[in-house]
Scaffold this active site. Sequence first.
Site, PDB file in Angstrom:
ATOM      1  N   GLU B  55      -0.654   5.385  -2.589  1.00 55.29           N
ATOM      2  CA  GLU B  55      -0.882   5.511  -4.031  1.00 55.29           C
ATOM      3  C   GLU B  55      -0.346   4.316  -4.829  1.00 55.29           C
ATOM      4  O   GLU B  55      -0.865   3.990  -5.890  1.00 55.29           O
ATOM      5  CB  GLU B  55      -0.266   6.811  -4.564  1.00 55.29           C
ATOM      6  CG  GLU B  55      -1.023   8.067  -4.121  1.00 55.29           C
ATOM      7  CD  GLU B  55      -0.557   8.604  -2.776  1.00 55.29           C
ATOM      8  OE1 GLU B  55       0.224   7.925  -2.083  1.00 55.29           O
ATOM      9  OE2 GLU B  55      -0.983   9.727  -2.411  1.00 55.29           O
ATOM     10  N   PHE B 117       5.226  24.147  -4.011  1.00 61.67           N
ATOM     11  CA  PHE B 117       4.861  23.131  -3.015  1.00 61.67           C
ATOM     12  C   PHE B 117       4.275  21.895  -3.706  1.00 61.67           C
ATOM     13  O   PHE B 117       3.385  21.999  -4.542  1.00 61.67           O
ATOM     14  CB  PHE B 117       3.837  23.706  -2.029  1.00 61.67           C
ATOM     15  CG  PHE B 117       3.368  22.698  -1.023  1.00 61.67           C
ATOM     16  CD1 PHE B 117       4.265  22.128  -0.125  1.00 61.67           C
ATOM     17  CD2 PHE B 117       2.047  22.287  -0.982  1.00 61.67           C
ATOM     18  CE1 PHE B 117       3.846  21.177   0.794  1.00 61.67           C
ATOM     19  CE2 PHE B 117       1.613  21.334  -0.069  1.00 61.67           C
ATOM     20  CZ  PHE B 117       2.520  20.784   0.829  1.00 61.67           C
ATOM     21  N   GLN B 118       4.781  20.745  -3.362  1.00 65.40           N
ATOM     22  CA  GLN B 118       4.350  19.459  -3.927  1.00 65.40           C
ATOM     23  C   GLN B 118       4.426  19.434  -5.447  1.00 65.40           C
ATOM     24  O   GLN B 118       3.610  18.814  -6.121  1.00 65.40           O
ATOM     25  CB  GLN B 118       2.949  19.085  -3.443  1.00 65.40           C
ATOM     26  CG  GLN B 118       2.950  18.834  -1.938  1.00 65.40           C
ATOM     27  CD  GLN B 118       1.762  18.046  -1.454  1.00 65.40           C
ATOM     28  OE1 GLN B 118       0.668  18.168  -2.000  1.00 65.40           O
ATOM     29  NE2 GLN B 118       1.961  17.255  -0.423  1.00 65.40           N
ATOM     30  N   LYS B 167      -3.553  22.407 -11.641  1.00 67.35           N
ATOM     31  CA  LYS B 167      -4.771  22.733 -10.903  1.00 67.35           C
ATOM     32  C   LYS B 167      -5.601  23.801 -11.611  1.00 67.35           C
ATOM     33  O   LYS B 167      -6.838  23.743 -11.602  1.00 67.35           O
ATOM     34  CB  LYS B 167      -4.411  23.190  -9.488  1.00 67.35           C
ATOM     35  CG  LYS B 167      -5.619  23.224  -8.570  1.00 67.35           C
ATOM     36  CD  LYS B 167      -5.223  23.380  -7.113  1.00 67.35           C
ATOM     37  CE  LYS B 167      -6.447  23.336  -6.213  1.00 67.35           C
ATOM     38  NZ  LYS B 167      -6.083  23.566  -4.799  1.00 67.35           N
ATOM     39  N   MET B 486      12.723 -16.543  -1.209  1.00 66.64           N
ATOM     40  CA  MET B 486      13.403 -16.561  -2.502  1.00 66.64           C
ATOM     41  C   MET B 486      14.835 -16.042  -2.359  1.00 66.64           C
ATOM     42  O   MET B 486      15.756 -16.558  -2.985  1.00 66.64           O
ATOM     43  CB  MET B 486      12.610 -15.715  -3.511  1.00 66.64           C
ATOM     44  CG  MET B 486      13.065 -15.858  -4.940  1.00 66.64           C
ATOM     45  SD  MET B 486      13.064 -17.565  -5.491  1.00 66.64           S
ATOM     46  CE  MET B 486      11.494 -17.675  -6.322  1.00 66.64           C
TER      47      MET B 486
HETATM   48  C1  LIG Z   1      10.448 -14.424  -8.824  1.00 62.53           C
HETATM   49  C2  LIG Z   1      10.019 -14.544 -10.263  1.00 62.53           C
HETATM   50  C3  LIG Z   1      10.298 -15.704 -10.967  1.00 62.53           C
HETATM   51  C4  LIG Z   1       9.849 -15.868 -12.271  1.00 62.53           C
HETATM   52  N1  LIG Z   1      10.034 -17.084 -12.884  1.00 62.53           N
HETATM   53  C5  LIG Z   1       9.401 -17.306 -14.061  1.00 62.53           C
HETATM   54  C6  LIG Z   1       9.394 -18.616 -14.646  1.00 62.53           C
HETATM   55  O1  LIG Z   1       9.950 -19.566 -14.127  1.00 62.53           O
HETATM   56  N2  LIG Z   1       8.711 -18.784 -15.803  1.00 62.53           N
HETATM   57  C7  LIG Z   1       8.046 -17.761 -16.408  1.00 62.53           C
HETATM   58  O2  LIG Z   1       7.397 -17.979 -17.424  1.00 62.53           O
HETATM   59  N3  LIG Z   1       8.082 -16.522 -15.905  1.00 62.53           N
HETATM   60  C8  LIG Z   1       8.716 -16.280 -14.749  1.00 62.53           C
HETATM   61  N4  LIG Z   1       8.667 -15.017 -14.209  1.00 62.53           N
HETATM   62  C9  LIG Z   1       7.998 -13.947 -14.954  1.00 62.53           C
HETATM   63  C10 LIG Z   1       8.928 -13.312 -15.974  1.00 62.53           C
HETATM   64  O3  LIG Z   1       9.792 -12.400 -15.339  1.00 62.53           O
HETATM   65  C11 LIG Z   1       8.124 -12.575 -17.078  1.00 62.53           C
HETATM   66  O4  LIG Z   1       7.268 -11.640 -16.497  1.00 62.53           O
HETATM   67  C12 LIG Z   1       7.266 -13.507 -17.892  1.00 62.53           C
HETATM   68  O5  LIG Z   1       7.973 -14.684 -18.242  1.00 62.53           O
HETATM   69  C13 LIG Z   1       6.817 -12.801 -19.159  1.00 62.53           C
HETATM   70  O6  LIG Z   1       5.711 -13.430 -19.697  1.00 62.53           O
HETATM   71  P1  LIG Z   1       5.360 -13.355 -21.241  1.00 62.53           P
HETATM   72  O7  LIG Z   1       6.537 -13.745 -22.059  1.00 62.53           O
HETATM   73  O8  LIG Z   1       4.118 -14.112 -21.417  1.00 62.53           O
HETATM   74  O9  LIG Z   1       5.214 -11.816 -21.565  1.00 62.53           O
HETATM   75  P2  LIG Z   1       4.295 -10.623 -21.087  1.00 62.53           P
HETATM   76  O10 LIG Z   1       5.111  -9.776 -20.188  1.00 62.53           O
HETATM   77  O11 LIG Z   1       2.947 -11.019 -20.662  1.00 62.53           O
HETATM   78  O12 LIG Z   1       4.245  -9.852 -22.477  1.00 62.53           O
HETATM   79  C14 LIG Z   1       3.288 -10.137 -23.424  1.00 62.53           C
HETATM   80  C15 LIG Z   1       3.865 -10.186 -24.825  1.00 62.53           C
HETATM   81  O13 LIG Z   1       2.757 -10.334 -25.709  1.00 62.53           O
HETATM   82  C16 LIG Z   1       2.675  -9.233 -26.575  1.00 62.53           C
HETATM   83  N5  LIG Z   1       1.268  -8.858 -26.746  1.00 62.53           N
HETATM   84  C17 LIG Z   1       0.521  -8.012 -26.009  1.00 62.53           C
HETATM   85  N6  LIG Z   1      -0.725  -7.949 -26.481  1.00 62.53           N
HETATM   86  C18 LIG Z   1      -0.777  -8.772 -27.539  1.00 62.53           C
HETATM   87  C19 LIG Z   1      -1.799  -9.139 -28.451  1.00 62.53           C
HETATM   88  N7  LIG Z   1      -3.039  -8.622 -28.362  1.00 62.53           N
HETATM   89  N8  LIG Z   1      -1.496 -10.020 -29.420  1.00 62.53           N
HETATM   90  C20 LIG Z   1      -0.242 -10.543 -29.534  1.00 62.53           C
HETATM   91  N9  LIG Z   1       0.755 -10.225 -28.710  1.00 62.53           N
HETATM   92  C21 LIG Z   1       0.494  -9.365 -27.713  1.00 62.53           C
HETATM   93  C22 LIG Z   1       3.492  -8.137 -25.951  1.00 62.53           C
HETATM   94  O14 LIG Z   1       3.971  -7.266 -26.955  1.00 62.53           O
HETATM   95  C23 LIG Z   1       4.589  -8.921 -25.241  1.00 62.53           C
HETATM   96  O15 LIG Z   1       5.643  -9.229 -26.122  1.00 62.53           O
HETATM   97  C24 LIG Z   1       9.154 -14.818 -12.913  1.00 62.53           C
HETATM   98  C25 LIG Z   1       8.920 -13.644 -12.226  1.00 62.53           C
HETATM   99  C26 LIG Z   1       9.325 -13.492 -10.910  1.00 62.53           C
HETATM  100  C27 LIG Z   1       9.009 -12.227 -10.188  1.00 62.53           C
HETATM  101  C1  LIG Z   2       9.769  -4.340  -3.769  1.00 55.52           C
HETATM  102  C2  LIG Z   2      10.704  -5.475  -3.816  1.00 55.52           C
HETATM  103  N1  LIG Z   2      11.832  -5.459  -3.079  1.00 55.52           N
HETATM  104  C3  LIG Z   2      12.693  -6.516  -3.113  1.00 55.52           C
HETATM  105  C4  LIG Z   2      12.458  -7.579  -3.916  1.00 55.52           C
HETATM  106  C5  LIG Z   2      13.435  -8.753  -3.971  1.00 55.52           C
HETATM  107  N2  LIG Z   2      12.789  -9.984  -3.479  1.00 55.52           N
HETATM  108  C6  LIG Z   2      12.287 -10.917  -4.317  1.00 55.52           C
HETATM  109  S1  LIG Z   2      11.537 -12.179  -3.523  1.00 55.52           S
HETATM  110  C7  LIG Z   2      11.894 -11.513  -2.018  1.00 55.52           C
HETATM  111  C8  LIG Z   2      11.489 -12.196  -0.755  1.00 55.52           C
HETATM  112  C9  LIG Z   2      10.028 -12.370  -0.623  1.00 55.52           C
HETATM  113  O1  LIG Z   2       9.760 -12.906   0.640  1.00 55.52           O
HETATM  114  P1  LIG Z   2       8.319 -13.422   1.027  1.00 55.52           P
HETATM  115  O2  LIG Z   2       7.300 -12.418   0.659  1.00 55.52           O
HETATM  116  O3  LIG Z   2       8.330 -13.867   2.431  1.00 55.52           O
HETATM  117  O4  LIG Z   2       8.118 -14.634   0.038  1.00 55.52           O
HETATM  118  P2  LIG Z   2       8.811 -16.094   0.045  1.00 55.52           P
HETATM  119  O5  LIG Z   2       9.891 -16.061  -0.974  1.00 55.52           O
HETATM  120  O6  LIG Z   2       9.337 -16.351   1.415  1.00 55.52           O
HETATM  121  O7  LIG Z   2       7.711 -17.014  -0.343  1.00 55.52           O
HETATM  122  C10 LIG Z   2      12.611 -10.315  -2.164  1.00 55.52           C
HETATM  123  C11 LIG Z   2      13.104  -9.495  -1.051  1.00 55.52           C
HETATM  124  C12 LIG Z   2      11.271  -7.539  -4.702  1.00 55.52           C
HETATM  125  N3  LIG Z   2      10.970  -8.530  -5.550  1.00 55.52           N
HETATM  126  N4  LIG Z   2      10.420  -6.500  -4.623  1.00 55.52           N
END
Ligand SMILES: Cc1cc2nc3c(=O)[nH]c(=O)nc-3n(C[C@H](O)[C@H](O)[C@H](O)COP(=O)(O)OP(=O)(O)OC[C@H]3O[C@@H](n4cnc5c(N)ncnc54)[C@H](O)[C@@H]3O)c2cc1C
Ligand SMILES: Cc1ncc(C[n+]2csc(CCOP(=O)(O)OP(=O)(O)O)c2C)c(N)n1
Lengths: 169, 589
Positions: B55, B117-118, B167, B486
Amino acid sequence: MSTPETSSHTISVLVDNEPGILARVVGLFSGRGYNIESLTVAETDARENLSRITIVTAGTPMVIEQIKAQLDRLVPVHKVRDLTVEGPHIERELALVKVKGTGDKRVEALRLADVFRAKVIDAKTDSFVFEVTGTSDKVRTFVGLMEGLGLVELGRTGIVAMSRGGDAL
Amino acid sequence: MKPEESATTGADLLVKALIDEEVEVVFGYPGGAVLPIYDSLFKQNRLRHILVRHEQAAVHAAEGYARSTGKVGVVLVTSGPGATNAVTGLTDALMDSIPIVCLTGQVPTHLIGNDAFQEADTTGITRPCTKHNYLVKAVGDLARTVHEAFYVARSGRPGPVVIDLPKDVLMNKHDYVAPKKPVQHKSYRPQVKPEARKVEEAIELIAGAKRPIFYAGGGIVNAGPKASKLLTQFVHMTGYPITNTLMGLGTFPASDKQFLGMLGMHGTYEANLAMYHCDVMINIGARFDDRITGKLAEFSPKSKKIHVDIDPSSINKNVRIDLPIVGDAGHVLEEMIRVWKARQPKVDHKALKAWWAEIDKWRARNCLAYKQDKETIKPQYALERLYHHIKDRDHYITTEVGQHQMWAAQFLKFEQPNRWMTSGGLGTMGYGFPAAMGVQIAHPDALVIDVAGEASIMMNIQELSTVAQYRLPVKIFILNNQYMGMVRQWQELLHGGRYSESYMESLPDFVKLAEAFGAVGLRCQDPAKLDDTIKQMIDIKQPVVVDVLVDKTENCFPMIPSGAAHYDMLLGPDDRAAKPVSEEGMVLV
Ligand SMILES: Cc1cc2nc3c(=O)[nH]c(=O)nc-3n(C[C@H](O)[C@H](O)[C@H](O)COP(=O)(O)OP(=O)(O)OC[C@H]3O[C@@H](n4cnc5c(N)ncnc54)[C@H](O)[C@@H]3O)c2cc1C
Ligand SMILES: Cc1ncc(C[n+]2csc(CCOP(=O)(O)OP(=O)(O)O)c2C)c(N)n1
Ligand SMILES: [Mg+2]
């Protein structure tokens, strides 16, 4: 950097009276780590099916602004008003105060109740239940006095509040 | 026909309401509580049901479908474990503002609260991870609730909405009347049109800037493809530089010379320094996430900040804004362009020229440089080659979470919105593959690639069975470094190189694994053979898993360590010793 002052705000929220609405509001506060100092809720408009929630919370100005914006974005929330910043308003709280005792203490409790305009709503030969209404300050003061005079039980409603003047929420 | 057979059951009514909402596809998995709905689906052929294998994957698939089309994604799961399995996907959709309607089965109303159940308290569990949720208690409320749920999911800041369906409600009978006009919620009306005065003030501030920068995010994607066109037009009119968040990639063409690349923790040197030194910041549809701001006290200290957002709670949440504008990005940009054209403001060309010269110096650091040798494939190189082969094709990219995700953001170029699906806010490993399935369903003829890590892909690998069943030619491009890269990178930089539990022992043979599911498996280890492998992958019109064995210890740079300021960026391996991470930074995620 100095940390900005925390202050207490009284916020009125008009919501759809539907299942889960209180959980939504309370969950928002606990989930985001905001304080709840007082919370009251009851249906206020049966025809439109609306309830009014009054929340007293504390935070820095930025946190208070966030709290209001977060409340406002809950789908069943109609209106959010910060009574503390939107001009003069009135706050009231009701408490039921049970005092047990005989002799001088009993007489003194009754005398003080009169001073605070608390009503006697239950009386036995060795106990009273007072109903006191007023600001939280007044209620707290009254309860404080009763502590020395045989206070055994206390129930407080929390605050309800409303702006002064003719404007409605 | 007996009279009681002519009325509609709740389940039939639900299907009719979905069809009236123009739903084409439902991603789901059956179970006892939703059997009446599956029965109704069986009897019709308007709605297509895609049977996933878990899911969580149903929700991610619906997210991929929604993000790549702009429509609401629809999910159907059973009660109890079906609903709890969907929770990660719902949270993911909430964090990234993806419109989803998720239908969950529930035990019959008279059993609710009996530990039946469930049974699970689905509305209770999903309250904090949905935009809104409903428990339908009477069949008479069902149709209205469904229409309202779609309205809530797609209006304002989009998000996931759960409808919990006991249901008995699905089996009781009631007539269905299609709504005459679009159903709205009785009070929920997000503000889409900005205050005119605010737009004029903004234009004044923008026109007077000497060191401006546009910072555009996922909100532009949410506002629809037209908003990206308007953004591009406005940025061109001003001649100012622009950076995108991870979620905003594609809203401005990456190949444009005004584009500084992504900003933030793994953003470019030029984008982050421009954010630090700017005097006017124009944030449109981005939320000042901590991956962007780094150390808040030192975030862009000298700038006046304009923030355009449809959600007032995004404004002033963690960064003080000088000029907040509440409204839809598309509407606001339209107004901005109109006012700009009407005023014909004189920008300070001299200052702007100096600003660009400064930016060009930062650009010249070439912060994404890496060294490819003859022996091992660098992950960056693999992505550069991948981009070379797909850039002239109709393509969509999804990712898992980790280093490969960041490299994909840095090395693949996005010229249009809705082409890039990644889990930004929640960072959900296991997102990319099911999301790619959803994208492929919506765009059957396009090339859809999940850029994956070998650890992440294991989290929803069971979906290979789904792509096999529906013959979805999704490509999984694994950058296999045999590490949770990472995690390993943080352990190297922050925890003294103690690689606790981040090595991927006992990985499967991905080629054989693909074959076992009826997909095609390819492997490549030799830089010289990489191009051929990629071409082969593209040419095979079936699901393909490509196991690209890459350098195991490559780190993702630039990097702003948690809690550091924008000027404290690590640019490469030689940079790290000089800058120990503060204790304050260590506690951050
Ligand atoms: C491992 C990892 C590393 C990351 N490193 C980075 C990084 O280096 N740089 C980076 O940028 N991000 C990074 N992120 C992502 C980060 O965590 C955020 O998800 C991201 O920066 C959020 O993007 P955003 O500010 O565009 O907001 P979003 O999460 O896309 O939010 C959208 C915003 O726009 C608003 N909005 C929605 N609809 C409308 C509309 N119609 N008109 C006007 N406003 C609207 C919402 O209210 C909200 O405030 C990383 C994520 C991971 C998993
Ligand atoms: C569901 C979940 N569990 C744990 C994490 C923490 N986490 C972030 S990156 C990462 C490793 C990802 O490894 P891989 O898919 O091999 O990507 P790589 O960084 O090696 O490119 C982990 C465990 C996560 N982001 N999501
Ligand atoms: Mg890895």
